[in-house]
Design an enzyme around this catalytic site. Structure first.
Site, PDB file in Angstrom:
ATOM      1  N   HIS A 127      -1.238  -1.349  -4.220  1.00  0.00           N
ATOM      2  CA  HIS A 127      -2.514  -0.982  -3.583  1.00  0.00           C
ATOM      3  C   HIS A 127      -2.561   0.533  -3.360  1.00  0.00           C
ATOM      4  CE1 HIS A 127      -6.068  -1.942  -1.087  1.00  0.00           C
ATOM      5  NE2 HIS A 127      -5.641  -1.024  -0.231  1.00  0.00           N
TER       6      HIS A 127
ATOM      7  N   ASP B 298      -4.771   3.648  -1.834  1.00  0.00           N
ATOM      8  CA  ASP B 298      -5.845   3.990  -0.898  1.00  0.00           C
ATOM      9  C   ASP B 298      -6.337   5.416  -1.105  1.00  0.00           C
ATOM     10  OD1 ASP B 298      -6.094   1.636   0.851  1.00  0.00           O
ATOM     11  OD2 ASP B 298      -3.994   2.058   1.338  1.00  0.00           O
TER      12      ASP B 298
ATOM     13  N   MET C 212     -12.136   4.605  -0.379  1.00  0.00           N
ATOM     14  CA  MET C 212     -12.792   4.825   0.914  1.00  0.00           C
ATOM     15  C   MET C 212     -13.476   6.179   0.820  1.00  0.00           C
ATOM     16  SD  MET C 212      -9.740   3.283   3.236  1.00  0.00           S
ATOM     17  CE  MET C 212      -8.589   3.384   1.879  1.00  0.00           C
TER      18      MET C 212
ATOM     19  N   ASP D 190      -6.812  -6.388   4.291  1.00  0.00           N
ATOM     20  CA  ASP D 190      -6.133  -5.095   4.344  1.00  0.00           C
ATOM     21  C   ASP D 190      -6.143  -4.560   5.773  1.00  0.00           C
ATOM     22  OD1 ASP D 190      -5.160  -2.550   3.851  1.00  0.00           O
ATOM     23  OD2 ASP D 190      -6.827  -1.927   2.565  1.00  0.00           O
TER      24      ASP D 190
ATOM     25  N   SER E  35       0.839  -1.200   0.000  1.00  0.00           N
ATOM     26  CA  SER E  35       0.000   0.000   0.000  1.00  0.00           C
ATOM     27  C   SER E  35       0.871   1.246   0.000  1.00  0.00           C
ATOM     28  CB  SER E  35      -0.904   0.017   1.230  1.00  0.00           C
ATOM     29  OG  SER E  35      -1.449   1.318   1.376  1.00  0.00           O
TER      30      SER E  35
ATOM     31  N   MET F 137      -8.948   8.249   0.059  1.00  0.00           N
ATOM     32  CA  MET F 137      -9.805   8.607   1.208  1.00  0.00           C
ATOM     33  C   MET F 137     -10.332  10.022   1.050  1.00  0.00           C
ATOM     34  SD  MET F 137      -7.392   7.279   4.290  1.00  0.00           S
ATOM     35  CE  MET F 137      -6.621   5.672   4.250  1.00  0.00           C
TER      36      MET F 137
ATOM     37  N   MET G 238     -11.677  -5.728   5.422  1.00  0.00           N
ATOM     38  CA  MET G 238     -10.858  -4.808   6.219  1.00  0.00           C
ATOM     39  C   MET G 238     -10.573  -5.458   7.573  1.00  0.00           C
ATOM     40  SD  MET G 238     -10.012  -2.249   4.451  1.00  0.00           S
ATOM     41  CE  MET G 238      -9.123  -1.442   5.789  1.00  0.00           C
TER      42      MET G 238
ATOM     43  N   HIS H 108      -8.401   1.173  -3.874  1.00  0.00           N
ATOM     44  CA  HIS H 108      -9.326   0.969  -2.751  1.00  0.00           C
ATOM     45  C   HIS H 108      -9.974   2.312  -2.424  1.00  0.00           C
ATOM     46  CE1 HIS H 108      -9.599  -0.122   1.854  1.00  0.00           C
ATOM     47  NE2 HIS H 108     -10.787  -0.006   1.306  1.00  0.00           N
TER      48      HIS H 108
END
Ligand code: DX5
Ligand code: ZN
Length: 215
Positions: free
Chosen positions: A32, A34, A67, A174, A7, A36, A136, A65
């Site tokens: 990966h 992330d 979020m 994750d 990540s 957000m 998660m 991913h």
């Protein structure tokens, strides 16, 4: 199947290209990413502009991913920015069927993620449409948290359902994974391990990726 997806949330953003190149030369097959929004999770990371240099630095699978709230509004743009997998949160999406169809129509694989409090069964009615489920194993929002052991029960329940129905769906996990618990996690039925702080805080991140892969 065993895949490690480092990540980049824990990468050095002042040296992002260097860190992606390191992953590119390592045994990791995926990267990966992330995203957000400060609404779905109490943290803000990065968005579209970061996809470009990452996509340029490696041909590896980009595993995004999301979020974020209302993921259906943005999935297509992430595919256009180079995502190979786009994973949204079950808890953030009003119409998972349509969102999965949108990701597929844009040309990427579709994943859904469930938070620690969401049971595996919550997604069973659309598991057939998914390429991946992301469990998660910490509350989403931050790297460096402790692994929640009960997550493995959820992995086992998903593994059982996927195998029983013969679905072609990967299980990814994750949060809080290191070389210490990687083996147990793979044994529970996980295909893809995401690792952030354990990889990027290692003296040799590339060696740590191999260690997790072969745990
Ligand atoms: C957390 C993110 C994770 C995070 C994992 O919300 O989804 O991908 O980077 O970090 P570690 O491996 O440090 O728990
Ligand atoms: Zn993640």
């Amino acid at each position: 199947m065993r895949i490690v997806a480092p990540s980049i949330l824990s990468a050095d953003f002042g040296n992002l290209e260097r860190d992606i190149k390191m992953v590119d030369r390592s045994a990791a097959e995926w990267v990966h990413i992330d995203v957000m929004d400060g609404v779905f999770v109490p943290n803000i990371s990065f968005g579209f502009p970061v996809m470009k240099p990452v996509r340029k630095a490696t041909p590896k699978v980009l595993d995004v991913h999301l979020m974020i709230v209302e993921p259906e509004k943005y999935v297509r743009r992430f595919v256009e920015a180079g995502a190979d997998y786009v994973t949204f949160h079950h808890e953030a999406c009003a119409d998972p069927h349509a969102t999965i169809a949108e990701i597929h129509a844009a040309g990427a694989k579709a994943g859904v993620s469930i938070k620690p409090a969401t049971p595996a069964e919550a997604i069973f009615d659309y598991l057939a449409e998914l390429d991946m489920v992301l469990v998660m194993s910490v509350e989403p929002g931050f790297g460096g948290q402790s692994f929640i052991p009960e997550s493995l029960d959820k992995v086992r329940a998903l593994r059982k359902e996927i195998d029983k129905k013969g679905y072609n769906c990967l299980i990814e996990i994750d949060g809080g994974i290191s070389v210490k618990n990687a083996r147990e996690v793979y044994d529970a039925g996980v295909d893809v391990i995401v690792a952030g702080s354990s990889v990027f805080s290692a003296e040799s991140p590339a060696d740590m990726i191999s260690e997790i892969l072969n745990a």
